[in-house]
Design a protein around this motif. Structure first.
Motif, PDB file in Angstrom:
ATOM      1  N   ILE A  76       0.836  -1.208   0.000  1.00 55.03           N
ATOM      2  CA  ILE A  76       0.000   0.000   0.000  1.00 55.03           C
ATOM      3  C   ILE A  76       0.867   1.253   0.000  1.00 55.03           C
ATOM      4  N   LYS A  77       1.916   1.219   0.811  1.00 60.41           N
ATOM      5  CA  LYS A  77       2.819   2.372   0.875  1.00 60.41           C
ATOM      6  C   LYS A  77       3.525   2.602  -0.455  1.00 60.41           C
ATOM      7  N   VAL A  78       3.983   1.509  -1.080  1.00 64.75           N
ATOM      8  CA  VAL A  78       4.671   1.626  -2.371  1.00 64.75           C
ATOM      9  C   VAL A  78       3.718   2.162  -3.439  1.00 64.75           C
ATOM     10  N   ALA A  79       2.509   1.606  -3.495  1.00 65.87           N
ATOM     11  CA  ALA A  79       1.540   2.050  -4.505  1.00 65.87           C
ATOM     12  C   ALA A  79       1.201   3.529  -4.343  1.00 65.87           C
ATOM     13  N   SER A  80       1.126   3.992  -3.098  1.00 64.14           N
ATOM     14  CA  SER A  80       0.737   5.376  -2.840  1.00 64.14           C
ATOM     15  C   SER A  80       1.867   6.366  -3.063  1.00 64.14           C
ATOM     16  N   SER A  81       3.109   5.933  -2.834  1.00 65.04           N
ATOM     17  CA  SER A  81       4.219   6.892  -2.818  1.00 65.04           C
ATOM     18  C   SER A  81       5.294   6.651  -3.867  1.00 65.04           C
ATOM     19  N   CYS A  82       5.162   5.598  -4.697  1.00 61.37           N
ATOM     20  CA  CYS A  82       6.260   5.256  -5.608  1.00 61.37           C
ATOM     21  C   CYS A  82       6.542   6.347  -6.643  1.00 61.37           C
ATOM     22  N   THR A  83       5.514   7.011  -7.138  1.00 61.13           N
ATOM     23  CA  THR A  83       5.757   8.052  -8.139  1.00 61.13           C
ATOM     24  C   THR A  83       6.501   9.239  -7.525  1.00 61.13           C
ATOM     25  N   ASP A  84       6.122   9.593  -6.290  1.00 59.74           N
ATOM     26  CA  ASP A  84       6.845  10.663  -5.598  1.00 59.74           C
ATOM     27  C   ASP A  84       8.298  10.261  -5.373  1.00 59.74           C
ATOM     28  N   GLU A  85       8.499   9.002  -4.968  1.00 60.10           N
ATOM     29  CA  GLU A  85       9.846   8.527  -4.666  1.00 60.10           C
ATOM     30  C   GLU A  85      10.722   8.501  -5.915  1.00 60.10           C
ATOM     31  N   VAL A  86      10.189   7.975  -7.013  1.00 61.97           N
ATOM     32  CA  VAL A  86      10.979   7.889  -8.254  1.00 61.97           C
ATOM     33  C   VAL A  86      11.304   9.283  -8.769  1.00 61.97           C
ATOM     34  N   TYR A  87      10.339  10.196  -8.670  1.00 66.13           N
ATOM     35  CA  TYR A  87      10.608  11.556  -9.131  1.00 66.13           C
ATOM     36  C   TYR A  87      11.638  12.238  -8.236  1.00 66.13           C
ATOM     37  N   ARG A  88      11.518  12.040  -6.941  1.00 65.36           N
ATOM     38  CA  ARG A  88      12.426  12.694  -6.000  1.00 65.36           C
ATOM     39  C   ARG A  88      13.850  12.149  -6.099  1.00 65.36           C
ATOM     40  N   GLU A  89      13.969  10.826  -6.281  1.00 64.28           N
ATOM     41  CA  GLU A  89      15.281  10.196  -6.226  1.00 64.28           C
ATOM     42  C   GLU A  89      15.918   9.963  -7.603  1.00 64.28           C
ATOM     43  N   PHE A  90      15.141  10.187  -8.674  1.00 65.27           N
ATOM     44  CA  PHE A  90      15.740   9.958  -9.993  1.00 65.27           C
ATOM     45  C   PHE A  90      15.280  10.974 -11.029  1.00 65.27           C
ATOM     46  N   LEU A  91      14.011  10.935 -11.389  1.00 64.39           N
ATOM     47  CA  LEU A  91      13.545  11.709 -12.539  1.00 64.39           C
ATOM     48  C   LEU A  91      13.661  13.212 -12.330  1.00 64.39           C
ATOM     49  N   GLY A  92      13.460  13.670 -11.098  1.00 64.59           N
ATOM     50  CA  GLY A  92      13.530  15.096 -10.826  1.00 64.59           C
ATOM     51  C   GLY A  92      14.933  15.625 -10.659  1.00 64.59           C
ATOM     52  N   LEU A 128      16.060   8.478 -22.903  1.00 62.08           N
ATOM     53  CA  LEU A 128      15.742   7.073 -22.670  1.00 62.08           C
ATOM     54  C   LEU A 128      15.618   6.780 -21.178  1.00 62.08           C
ATOM     55  N   GLU A 129      16.479   7.375 -20.386  1.00 60.47           N
ATOM     56  CA  GLU A 129      16.401   7.189 -18.931  1.00 60.47           C
ATOM     57  C   GLU A 129      15.050   7.652 -18.402  1.00 60.47           C
ATOM     58  N   ASN A 130      14.596   8.817 -18.847  1.00 58.60           N
ATOM     59  CA  ASN A 130      13.316   9.361 -18.386  1.00 58.60           C
ATOM     60  C   ASN A 130      12.152   8.468 -18.793  1.00 58.60           C
ATOM     61  N   ARG A 131      12.201   8.001 -20.035  1.00 61.36           N
ATOM     62  CA  ARG A 131      11.111   7.158 -20.523  1.00 61.36           C
ATOM     63  C   ARG A 131      11.051   5.823 -19.774  1.00 61.36           C
ATOM     64  N   LYS A 132      12.221   5.212 -19.560  1.00 61.23           N
ATOM     65  CA  LYS A 132      12.267   3.937 -18.857  1.00 61.23           C
ATOM     66  C   LYS A 132      11.925   4.095 -17.380  1.00 61.23           C
TER      67      LYS A 132
END
Length: 577
Positions: free
Chosen positions: A187-203, A226-230
């Motif tokens: 539940i925690k991963v589903a709710s926060s994974c997009t924030d986490e990926v953006y904070r720790e990588f994409l952003g 390619l990194e952003n898309r993947k």
């Protein structure tokens, strides 16, 4: 308690996180693989797997990379699973989680990812491999990765492996021994994974990203695009696999069902977890809601969450891949006498537009509209014959119109003489032409009235004529900026077109514009994409070079809604205020 990957500056520590794995000589593991004598090869592999976690060899990553490729291409091959690969991978993951110094030595940072991926690949199809994995104590190391002991990259492969272990009936019982830990983490991963990926990588800027994550995401090739898309694709998979795990436990475990039902905010957030366009086959958040609606406890919980019910109503009248799930959920809520009158005000107007629906993308082939009509009119006799009242006057009127359309008119037209039927057809055609003429003159309201009269007279068997009338009336409502009425009429036209297996593309475009007016970007996007697919997929309209042309207005709408529905849009707005 979670611990994160140490924040390593890639500019000063490239010796810890190499840009590309490099090796000077061949590991003895590959010599063992080239052994022609079967017994010697088998014995060598077994002893290598046994000794591998005990050694600190810089060439472990090369071996694991090769094992990863073998597991991906031959997931049903019993050789490595029978020789102790699962116990070896479990120990390597545990070592990476517990010993940070070892993890950052040589290229060991890659090892937990490869190990978890190998476990997930071998347990994907074969229940006996999954049982071997559980016997080899892989569960606890995978749980630690899921809880975020390293980073989101390892979380992704851990939840993939756990999902495969939970998918087999033979191993599900063993996995449920940790049900609370798994469901809470999922539940925690589903709710926060997009924030986490953006904070720790994409952003992050290119030089701020960890090299090992970039290498795993792109396999050492490609640039930032390619990194952003993947990364977007991986974040979507992480969310969808988490939701699959939640759905699996909710379906089979009452304890997990109650746990999920108590998380009201998570249930509201499920509406926005749709997997994007990269995971069309995933049930995503709507799939979890459908599973909840199949249980009495779940139905009671969902019926009290008006935001969730409204979301399912919108999806049920869209071109979303999960439309049938939303319809099933609403039908289940209306069938239950406990929840029926709590959701009927929201669900009845929406489902009434779908009573002509025959099938959805090949699913629910047994007259979907017929089932919807039966559910809606289940207790209509209380209104018609007993004169009792329930719900609002609006709902009473909708059910009366539905009764007249699907019961009274059907009976009357069966008894009607051919001459009278031809007269009604002729009058319908006259009213339609008058409506078209007034529409061209800009008399939208008068045109709308003509189309309404024509629909009241048009024989039910004239399906194509009714499709055009509903769609034309939808266009009138659109010009009058009545978005809800536009969606209703466009949906009715599309449901009728499903009976003749020919999607009415104009209705898709009109409904897409109406959803845009209401600010429902996802529904607008899916309708617009379907419009382009249906109208221009087989169209001969091409450029001089032979390429198919997508109209500017459709491309502009797609671009607008793609930006609005971007999976990282909420995370970006949080980060940048």
């Amino acid at each position: 308690m979670e611990s994160k990957t140490p924040q390593i500056s890639t500019s000063n520590n490239n010796h810890l996180l190499p840009a590309t794995p490099t090796y000077t000589n061949c590991s003895c593991f590959f010599c063992i693989l080239s052994e022609t004598e079967h017994s010697l090869r088998k014995s060598g592999i077994y002893h290598y797997f046994k000794q591998m976690p005990l050694k600190d060899d810089k060439e472990h990553v090369l071996v694991l990379s090769a094992l990863w490729k073998i597991a991906m291409t031959k997931p049903n091959d019993p050789e490595f699973p029978s020789l102790g690969i699962f116990r070896c991978m479990a120990k390597l993951i545990q070592k990476g989680v517990s010993d940070k110094a070892w993890l950052l030595r040589h290229q060991n940072i890659y090892i937990p990812y490869y190990a978890a991926h190998i476990i997930g690949s071998y347990t994907m199809n074969k229940p006996k491999f999954a049982q071997k994995a559980l016997d080899s104590q892989v569960l606890q190391p995978l749980l630690e990765l899921l809880q975020g002991k390293i980073s989101w990259v390892e979380r992704r492969v851990a939840i993939r492996a756990l999902g495969h272990l939970a998918s087999h009936e033979a191993t599900f019982a063993a996995v449920t021994e940790h049900e609370v830990e798994i469901i809470e983490a999922a539940i925690k991963v589903a709710s926060s994974c997009t924030d986490e990926v953006y904070r720790e990588f994409l952003g992050l800027k290119e030089f701020e990203r960890l090299d090992y994550q970039k290498n795993l995401i792109t396999r050492g090739i490609g640039g930032q695009e390619l990194e952003n898309r993947k990364a977007e694709e991986w974040a979507s998979e992480l969310q969808c696999w988490s939701l699959y795990l939640v759905d699996r436990f909710v379906r089979c475990r009452k304890r997990c069902l109650r746990l999920v039902c108590n998380k009201k905010q998570f249930l509201k957030d499920l509406c926005g977890m749709w997997g994007g366009l990269t995971n069309p086959s995933s049930p995503a958040g709507v799939g979890v809601l459908r599973t909840l609606c199949r249980t009495p406890i779940g139905r009671k919980t969902i019926a009290d969450l008006h935001q969730v019910v409204d979301c399912m109503c919108n999806i049920s009248r869209s071109s979303d891949y999960r439309q049938y799930m939303a319809i099933e959920s609403l039908v289940e809520l209306l069938r239950d006498p406990v929840t029926r009158y709590r959701v009927i005000d929201a669900a009845a107007p929406v489902l009434a537009d779908l009573v002509e629906l025959k099938s959805i993308r090949g699913r629910l082939k047994h007259r979907v509209g017929q089932k919807i009509m039966q559910v809606l009119l289940h207790d209509y006799h209380k209104i018609k014959f007993c004169r009792s009242s329930f719900g609002s006057e609006r709902i009473k009127k909708i059910l009366e119109e539905l009764w007249n359309l699907k019961v009274d008119r059907v009976r009357k037209e069966k008894l009607m003489k051919k001459k009278e039927m031809r007269e009604k057809e002729a009058l319908t055609n006259v009213l339609k032409k008058e409506g078209n003429k007034k529409f061209r003159l800009g008399e939208i309201e008068n045109s709308l009235m003509n189309y309404s009269k024509a629909l009241d007279l048009c024989p039910l068997k004239l399906v194509k004529e009714r499709i055009v009338l509903y769609s034309n009336r939808a266009q009138c409502y659109l010009l009058l900026e009545n978005a809800e009425a536009t969606i209703s009429d466009a949906t009715r036209a599309l449901c009728l077109s499903s009976t003749i297996k020919c999607t009415h593309s104009k209705s898709l475009w009109r409904r897409s514009q109406a959803y845009d007016m209401k600010g429902l970007a996802r529904e607008s996007l899916m309708d617009c994409l379907m419009f382009v697919s249906k109208r221009f997929g087989s169209c001969r309209r091409r450029s001089k070079k032979g390429f198919k042309i997508i109209p500017y207005y459709a491309a502009r709408m797609i671009n607008k809604q793609m930006n609005s529905t971007w999976i990282f849009a909420p995370a970006k707005s949080k980060r940048h205020g």
